[in-house]
Design an enzyme around this catalytic site. Structure first.
Site, short mmCIF file in Angstrom:
data_model
loop_
_atom_site.label_atom_id
_atom_site.label_comp_id
_atom_site.label_asym_id
_atom_site.label_seq_id
_atom_site.Cartn_x
_atom_site.Cartn_y
_atom_site.Cartn_z
N SER A 150 0.88 -1.17 0.00
CA SER A 150 0.00 0.00 0.00
C SER A 150 0.91 1.22 0.00
O SER A 150 2.11 1.11 0.30
CB SER A 150 -0.84 -0.01 1.28
OG SER A 150 -1.45 1.24 1.51
N TYR A 168 -1.72 -1.73 10.24
CA TYR A 168 -1.72 -1.73 8.76
C TYR A 168 -0.40 -1.18 8.25
O TYR A 168 0.24 -1.76 7.36
CB TYR A 168 -2.91 -0.89 8.28
CG TYR A 168 -3.22 -1.00 6.80
CD1 TYR A 168 -3.87 -2.12 6.29
CD2 TYR A 168 -2.91 0.04 5.93
CE1 TYR A 168 -4.19 -2.20 4.94
CE2 TYR A 168 -3.23 -0.05 4.57
CZ TYR A 168 -3.87 -1.17 4.08
OH TYR A 168 -4.19 -1.25 2.74
P1 NAI Z 1 -11.58 -5.77 -0.46
O1 NAI Z 1 -12.10 -5.80 0.94
O2 NAI Z 1 -12.51 -5.37 -1.54
O3 NAI Z 1 -10.93 -7.18 -0.82
C1 NAI Z 1 -10.13 -7.89 0.10
C2 NAI Z 1 -10.41 -9.37 0.00
O4 NAI Z 1 -9.60 -10.06 0.97
C3 NAI Z 1 -11.87 -9.71 0.30
O5 NAI Z 1 -12.45 -10.51 -0.71
C4 NAI Z 1 -11.80 -10.46 1.63
O6 NAI Z 1 -12.83 -11.43 1.79
C5 NAI Z 1 -10.42 -11.08 1.55
N1 NAI Z 1 -9.91 -11.48 2.88
C6 NAI Z 1 -10.00 -10.82 4.06
N2 NAI Z 1 -9.49 -11.55 5.05
C7 NAI Z 1 -9.04 -12.70 4.49
C8 NAI Z 1 -8.40 -13.86 5.01
N3 NAI Z 1 -8.12 -13.98 6.32
N4 NAI Z 1 -8.08 -14.85 4.16
C9 NAI Z 1 -8.39 -14.76 2.83
N5 NAI Z 1 -8.99 -13.70 2.30
C10 NAI Z 1 -9.31 -12.67 3.11
O7 NAI Z 1 -10.32 -4.80 -0.42
P2 NAI Z 1 -9.18 -4.43 -1.51
O8 NAI Z 1 -9.02 -2.98 -1.42
O9 NAI Z 1 -9.45 -5.06 -2.79
O10 NAI Z 1 -7.90 -5.11 -0.81
C11 NAI Z 1 -6.92 -5.85 -1.53
C12 NAI Z 1 -5.55 -5.44 -1.07
O11 NAI Z 1 -5.29 -4.10 -1.51
C13 NAI Z 1 -5.34 -5.43 0.45
O12 NAI Z 1 -4.09 -6.00 0.75
C14 NAI Z 1 -5.35 -3.96 0.79
O13 NAI Z 1 -4.62 -3.69 1.96
C15 NAI Z 1 -4.69 -3.38 -0.44
N6 NAI Z 1 -4.89 -1.95 -0.64
C16 NAI Z 1 -6.12 -1.42 -0.95
C17 NAI Z 1 -6.26 -0.06 -1.15
C18 NAI Z 1 -7.57 0.55 -1.50
O14 NAI Z 1 -7.65 1.79 -1.61
N7 NAI Z 1 -8.62 -0.21 -1.70
C19 NAI Z 1 -5.12 0.87 -1.03
C20 NAI Z 1 -3.87 0.22 -0.69
C21 NAI Z 1 -3.78 -1.14 -0.52
#
Ligand code: NAI
Length: 277
Positions: free
Chosen positions: A142, A155
């Site tokens: 991130s 985080y």
């Molecule tokens: P999101 O919440 O839409 O997707 C995250 C996914 O991870 C979900 O499908 C969730 O069910 C899954 N997940 C959560 N805990 C889990 C576990 N214990 N085991 C397996 N799967 C699990 O969020 P997003 O934004 O798509 O997140 C993806 C990555 O992007 C993360 O690592 C987040 O930190 C990173 N990120 C996101 C940003 C944003 O602005 N959305 C900015 C910077 C980084």
């Protein structure tokens, strides 16, 4: 790795947001895709969407905090498709609160999903990619892995850790042909990350509600709702794999933040604090 068609890719956190977009894009590139997530229903929906296009994909319900579940994910991948080339360690969650109010459970949950999962992913999949003789590991950090934000200590720590781990990996891969690594540092992307609590395990529920948290959820919710489409991140990831680029930053404005941080570090010793701080 230029040729993606016919290769096998694994994406964690693939039921939503960035992971879903990347898995969908991998399939569109002609890859066979293994989608891992902790949410079974949404995972099944996304796998169905992908297979409906004629691509080959399977879903493996996985809690990425646990090494044995990552090992089972690797075994399921090899069972289904015989090998693995591309792994995107992407699942992530966030919780917020000032450091003195954060519980041990807050730290364990966020470090488990955001950092330990990536450590396990690299440890488990790298030997398989080496056997395949060609591949790429992408780890999602991130911008919080480039500069810390107040109110989300676990985080920040996890994401700095992912950056360090991926730098180490890329350095250790030097001299090995055709296997590389990238670290993805997204800025604001329109996903469900602010609603991370939906996946918080009962055994790690201990948490103190604070005013910071309320502000964080509202503020970030509004910012992320105007954020980039996850499909743009998927384009960047595919391009990064093809062109073997290490740093994958989604927002150009962050280049200046990074430069200013380095300048402050080297020049005046003051803590530079985000945009304009
Ligand atoms: P999101 O919440 O839409 O997707 C995250 C996914 O991870 C979900 O499908 C969730 O069910 C899954 N997940 C959560 N805990 C889990 C576990 N214990 N085991 C397996 N799967 C699990 O969020 P997003 O934004 O798509 O997140 C993806 C990555 O992007 C993360 O690592 C987040 O930190 C990173 N990120 C996101 C940003 C944003 O602005 N959305 C900015 C910077 C980084």
């Amino acid at each position: 790795m230029e040729q993606l068609s016919g290769k096998v890719g694994v994406v964690t956190g693939a039921a939503s947001g960035i992971g879903r977009a990347v898995a969908t894009r991998f399939a569109a590139e002609g890859m066979q895709v293994v989608l891992a997530d902790i949410e079974p229903d949404r995972l099944e929906e996304v796998v169905d969407e992908i297979t409906a296009t004629g691509a080959r994909a399977i879903g493996v319900v996985t809690d990425v905090r646990h090494e044995e579940q990552i090992e089972a994910l690797a075994a399921a991948t090899v069972d289904a498709f015989g090998t693995v080339h591309v792994v995107h360690n992407n699942a992530g969650v966030v919780t917020s609160g000032p450091l003195e109010d954060l519980t041990t459970a807050d730290w364990e949950w966020v470090l488990g999903v955001d950092l330990w999962s990536v450590i396990f992913g690299v440890k488990t999949f790298l030997p398989l990619i080496k056997q395949a003789g060609e591949g790429h590991i992408v780890n999602t950090a991130s911008t919080a892995g480039l500069q810390a934000n107040a109110g989300i200590g676990p985080y920040n720590v996890a994401k700095f850790g992912v950056v360090a781990l991926t730098e180490t990996l890329a350095l250790e891969l030097r001299g090995i042909d055709n296997i590389n690594a990238s670290v993805l540092c997204p800025g604001a992307i329109n996903t469900r990350i602010v609603d991370s609590d939906r996946n918080r395990p009962a055994e790690l529920a201990e948490h103190v509600e604070t005013a910071i948290e309320e502000r964080f959820k509202q503020g970030s919710g509004a910012i992320l709702a105007k954020g980039k489409d996850p499909a743009e991140v998927a384009d960047l990831v595919v391009d990064g794999i093809r062109s073997n680029r290490f740093w994958l930053l989604t927002h150009e404005a962050w280049n200046d933040v990074v430069l200013e941080r380095a300048r402050a570090l080297a020049a005046d010793g003051h803590l530079h604090n985000g945009f304009g701080g």
